[in-house]
Scaffold this motif. Structure first.
Motif, PDB file in Angstrom:
ATOM      1  N   LYS A 251       0.799  -1.234   0.000  1.00 31.89           N
ATOM      2  CA  LYS A 251       0.000   0.000   0.000  1.00 31.89           C
ATOM      3  C   LYS A 251       0.836   1.292   0.000  1.00 31.89           C
ATOM      4  CE  LYS A 251      -3.917  -2.398   0.721  1.00 31.89           C
ATOM      5  NZ  LYS A 251      -3.840  -3.613  -0.105  1.00 31.89           N
ATOM      6  N   HIS A 252       2.165   1.161   0.036  1.00 33.80           N
ATOM      7  CA  HIS A 252       3.017   2.357  -0.044  1.00 33.80           C
ATOM      8  C   HIS A 252       3.930   2.258  -1.260  1.00 33.80           C
ATOM      9  CE1 HIS A 252       2.200   3.083   4.392  1.00 33.80           C
ATOM     10  NE2 HIS A 252       2.013   4.270   3.845  1.00 33.80           N
ATOM     11  N   PHE A 253       4.227   3.399  -1.832  1.00 28.11           N
ATOM     12  CA  PHE A 253       5.117   3.480  -2.998  1.00 28.11           C
ATOM     13  C   PHE A 253       6.563   3.250  -2.552  1.00 28.11           C
ATOM     14  CE2 PHE A 253       7.069   6.731  -6.176  1.00 28.11           C
ATOM     15  CZ  PHE A 253       7.400   5.719  -7.066  1.00 28.11           C
ATOM     16  N   LYS A 254       7.216   2.260  -3.151  1.00 28.79           N
ATOM     17  CA  LYS A 254       8.636   2.028  -2.862  1.00 28.79           C
ATOM     18  C   LYS A 254       9.434   2.569  -4.043  1.00 28.79           C
ATOM     19  CE  LYS A 254      12.030  -1.483  -1.687  1.00 28.79           C
ATOM     20  NZ  LYS A 254      12.293  -2.908  -1.450  1.00 28.79           N
ATOM     21  N   PHE A 255      10.380   3.435  -3.769  1.00 23.09           N
ATOM     22  CA  PHE A 255      11.117   4.049  -4.874  1.00 23.09           C
ATOM     23  C   PHE A 255      12.552   4.369  -4.465  1.00 23.09           C
ATOM     24  CE2 PHE A 255      11.232   8.307  -3.079  1.00 23.09           C
ATOM     25  CZ  PHE A 255      10.154   8.309  -2.207  1.00 23.09           C
ATOM     26  N   ALA A 256      13.353   4.654  -5.497  1.00 22.31           N
ATOM     27  CA  ALA A 256      14.716   5.144  -5.260  1.00 22.31           C
ATOM     28  C   ALA A 256      14.794   6.524  -5.898  1.00 22.31           C
ATOM     29  CB  ALA A 256      15.723   4.201  -5.905  1.00 22.31           C
ATOM     30  N   PRO A 257      15.231   7.554  -5.144  1.00 22.35           N
ATOM     31  CA  PRO A 257      15.317   8.887  -5.748  1.00 22.35           C
ATOM     32  C   PRO A 257      16.436   8.938  -6.793  1.00 22.35           C
ATOM     33  CG  PRO A 257      15.940   8.912  -3.416  1.00 22.35           C
ATOM     34  CD  PRO A 257      15.660   7.502  -3.760  1.00 22.35           C
TER      35      PRO A 257
ATOM     36  N   VAL B 283      10.784   0.806  -7.284  1.00 19.14           N
ATOM     37  CA  VAL B 283      11.588  -0.349  -6.841  1.00 19.14           C
ATOM     38  C   VAL B 283      10.615  -1.445  -6.412  1.00 19.14           C
ATOM     39  CG1 VAL B 283      13.281  -1.205  -5.159  1.00 19.14           C
ATOM     40  CG2 VAL B 283      13.465   1.133  -6.038  1.00 19.14           C
ATOM     41  N   ARG B 284      10.881  -2.630  -6.892  1.00 20.17           N
ATOM     42  CA  ARG B 284       9.971  -3.736  -6.581  1.00 20.17           C
ATOM     43  C   ARG B 284       9.969  -4.071  -5.081  1.00 20.17           C
ATOM     44  NH1 ARG B 284      10.050  -9.386  -9.962  1.00 20.17           N
ATOM     45  NH2 ARG B 284       8.326 -10.246  -8.809  1.00 20.17           N
ATOM     46  N   PRO B 285       8.810  -4.289  -4.480  1.00 17.36           N
ATOM     47  CA  PRO B 285       8.800  -4.626  -3.051  1.00 17.36           C
ATOM     48  C   PRO B 285       9.396  -6.003  -2.792  1.00 17.36           C
ATOM     49  CG  PRO B 285       6.567  -4.683  -3.953  1.00 17.36           C
ATOM     50  CD  PRO B 285       7.469  -4.207  -5.048  1.00 17.36           C
ATOM     51  N   GLU B 286       9.982  -6.142  -1.615  1.00 17.07           N
ATOM     52  CA  GLU B 286      10.578  -7.428  -1.243  1.00 17.07           C
ATOM     53  C   GLU B 286       9.555  -8.293  -0.508  1.00 17.07           C
ATOM     54  OE1 GLU B 286      13.966  -6.265   0.968  1.00 17.07           O
ATOM     55  OE2 GLU B 286      14.858  -5.357  -0.837  1.00 17.07           O
ATOM     56  N   THR B 287       9.931  -9.567  -0.342  1.00 18.27           N
ATOM     57  CA  THR B 287       8.992 -10.508   0.287  1.00 18.27           C
ATOM     58  C   THR B 287       8.548 -10.019   1.670  1.00 18.27           C
ATOM     59  OG1 THR B 287       9.874 -12.334  -0.953  1.00 18.27           O
ATOM     60  CG2 THR B 287       8.750 -12.901   1.089  1.00 18.27           C
ATOM     61  N   GLY B 288       9.465  -9.490   2.474  1.00 19.77           N
ATOM     62  CA  GLY B 288       9.116  -9.026   3.820  1.00 19.77           C
ATOM     63  C   GLY B 288       8.068  -7.923   3.762  1.00 19.77           C
ATOM     64  N   GLU B 289       8.198  -7.032   2.784  1.00 21.15           N
ATOM     65  CA  GLU B 289       7.253  -5.927   2.643  1.00 21.15           C
ATOM     66  C   GLU B 289       5.886  -6.445   2.164  1.00 21.15           C
ATOM     67  OE1 GLU B 289      11.072  -3.125   1.678  1.00 21.15           O
ATOM     68  OE2 GLU B 289       9.954  -4.059   0.063  1.00 21.15           O
TER      69      GLU B 289
END
Ligand code: URA
Length: 478
Positions: free
Chosen positions: A359-365, A373-379
């Motif tokens: 539910k949150h945007f994962k990104f690299a500036p 950035v693709r979410p990891e299994t833990g996320e």
């Protein structure tokens, strides 16, 4: 002449024990008569009264070949296999490399026939859904050419672990109750009831993937041999599709307008056990979510939206840049492509519950840009908490999983999208249909590949719609 009576058609243990005893006892192949007990015998095989001492080791490749060949329906296979065992035992260590040797050649051909039959079984088993005392039960009838049920049962357990099923065949039936695999004697076609919610799904699915412009009847019948047609619900559509192929090609060429969306799909069953206010409360609580660190850099939580009684739930990966700013799922470029495809597949987005695995945007500036950035299994696991709440409330008949992350979040395991796409996957509640993520289509560099993949995407969405339409009709008691 020593006789060996094996307990059943694929009695590998019995064969191996008898072959060992015979070889150690010095009994050559042409002195042995092999047979199979007419009725399955719980007490095992009958080996000849020979005895011998010494080491009995077979090359691994021969064991592996023999495990396949024993499934062939050829009654001579045991004699053939013992012939090979005998020669290996006599010291011919490179036996299988002699591919023109008549015994080796015959064994290889039988193994190939078994492998082909295995492929057909995995592709053409079609479960019917029947009402079994209020529970959905899945039953399939299949007529293999070889004795392949036992060796393939674990494939179906892995694939359909979450449902109870039976695969009935003329010589053996396999049953899975969700925990244990069991085998019973063969059955007949009449043992499979006709009540069938999935038949319509397969018919429409096949019609959707059928491309009249590429009609090659020879190739089609070799991929889907006529022998299997009678058990394939979709086969009923084939003659008509072939007859109409020419006019359909023309129509497809002329078709420029998008098809009109279908009527809104809503569940035709009891409302979800949980009141809507709970979903609203979960949405409000998710605003403060700290279950993983992704909340930090993101602008806001992007929760799912749509009717709480939607028959179809659509699960994406995570909000992108646009979604993070807008606070709504699928409003950016991938969302626009998705909207177009939904319309063309006859689905009204307003009638679907649309959400994301994370539910949150994962990104690299990167400079002023924020790169996905693709979410990891833990996320994914952390955010499953919210997805599970959404799924429990909406209880959709069909969940469309867009891409591998959505598949992993819903199915609880890693998935191979290209392998499992488009077919109905049983979930604890309802069915899942896995397909590609629209961003994958946007990333494809060449136009031709994009058009081809877009058609496949439409096919999967159409299949999901058909499944939802079939699943929301009440099951008639059988
Ligand atoms: N990609 C997703 O998976 N979800 C969105 O909401 C947007 C893009």
């Amino acid at each position: 002449m020593p006789g060996v009576v094996l307990a059943h058609e694929v009695d590998w243990e019995g064969f191996r024990a008898a072959a060992r005893a015979l070889a150690l006892g010095g009994i050559p192949p042409d002195s042995v008569v092999w047979s199979v007990r007419a009725i399955d015998d719980l007490f095992g095989s009958e080996a000849p009264p020979v005895s011998g001492e010494g080491a009995f080791r077979l090359p691994r490749a021969l064991v592996s070949l023999a495990e396949t060949v024993i499934q062939a329906s050829d009654p001579q296979r045991f004699a053939l296999l013992y012939g090979l065992v005998w020669r290996a035992f006599q010291g011919d260590r490179h036996l299988l490399e002699q591919i023109t040797d008549p015994l080796v050649d015959r064994a290889n051909r039988l193994a190939q026939a078994v492998r082909r039959d295995t492929h057909k079984m995995r592709a053409f088993v079609r479960f019917r859904v029947v009402n079994d005392g209020g529970e959905a039960r899945h039953i399939a009838w299949f007529e293999p050419s070889h004795f392949i049920v036992e060796a393939n049962a674990s494939f179906f357990v892995r694939r359909f672990a979450g449902m109870t099923w039976s695969i009935l065949t003329p010589y053996r039936s396999a049953h899975w109750d969700g925990a244990e695999l069991a085998f019973t004697p063969g059955a007949s076609r009449g043992d499979v009831p006709d009540d069938d919610r999935l038949a319509e799904y397969w018919r429409v699915y096949f019609s959707a993937i059928f491309n009249p412009a590429r009609l090659k009847i020879g190739a089609m019948t070799s991929e889907m041999p006529r022998k299997y047609w009678k058990n394939l619900p979709e086969a009923a559509a084939i003659p008509e599709l072939i007859a109409k192929a020419a006019s359909r090609t023309e129509a497809m060429e002329q078709q420029t307008a998008l098809s009109a969306p279908r009527p809104v799909l809503r569940r035709a069953r009891a409302p979800a056990a949980l009141p809507n206010s709970d979903l609203a409360r979960a949405r409000a609580e998710a605003v403060q979510c700290r279950r993983c660190p992704l909340w930090g850099p993101a602008t806001q939580t992007v929760f799912g939206e749509g009717p709480a009684d939607a028959a179809i739930m659509l699960v994406g990966e995570q909000p992108g840049d646009h979604e993070d700013l807008a606070g709504r799922a699928f409003v950016g470029p991938a969302g626009q492509l998705l909207d177009r495809a939904l319309k063309e597949a006859g689905l009204d987005r307003a009638a679907l519950y649309v959400t994301n695995a994370v539910k949150h945007f994962k990104f690299a500036p990167r400079g002023k840009r924020r790169i996905h950035v693709r979410p990891e299994t833990g996320e994914i696991e952390a955010c499953r908490f919210w997805l599970e709440i959404e799924r429990a409330h909406v209880a959709p008949a069909v969940t469309i999983m867009l891409g591998a992350t959505a598949g992993q979040a819903v199915l609880g395991r890693t998935v191979a999208v290209q392998k499992d796409r488009g077919v109905p996957l049983p979930l604890a509640s309802g069915w899942g249909v896995l397909t590609v993520h629209p961003a994958f289509l946007l990333r494809l560099p060449d136009q031709e590949a994009r058009a081809r993949e877009y058609e496949l995407f439409l096919r999967d969405l159409t299949a999901a719609r058909t499944l939802a339409e079939a699943a929301t009709r009440p099951i008639s008691p059988s």
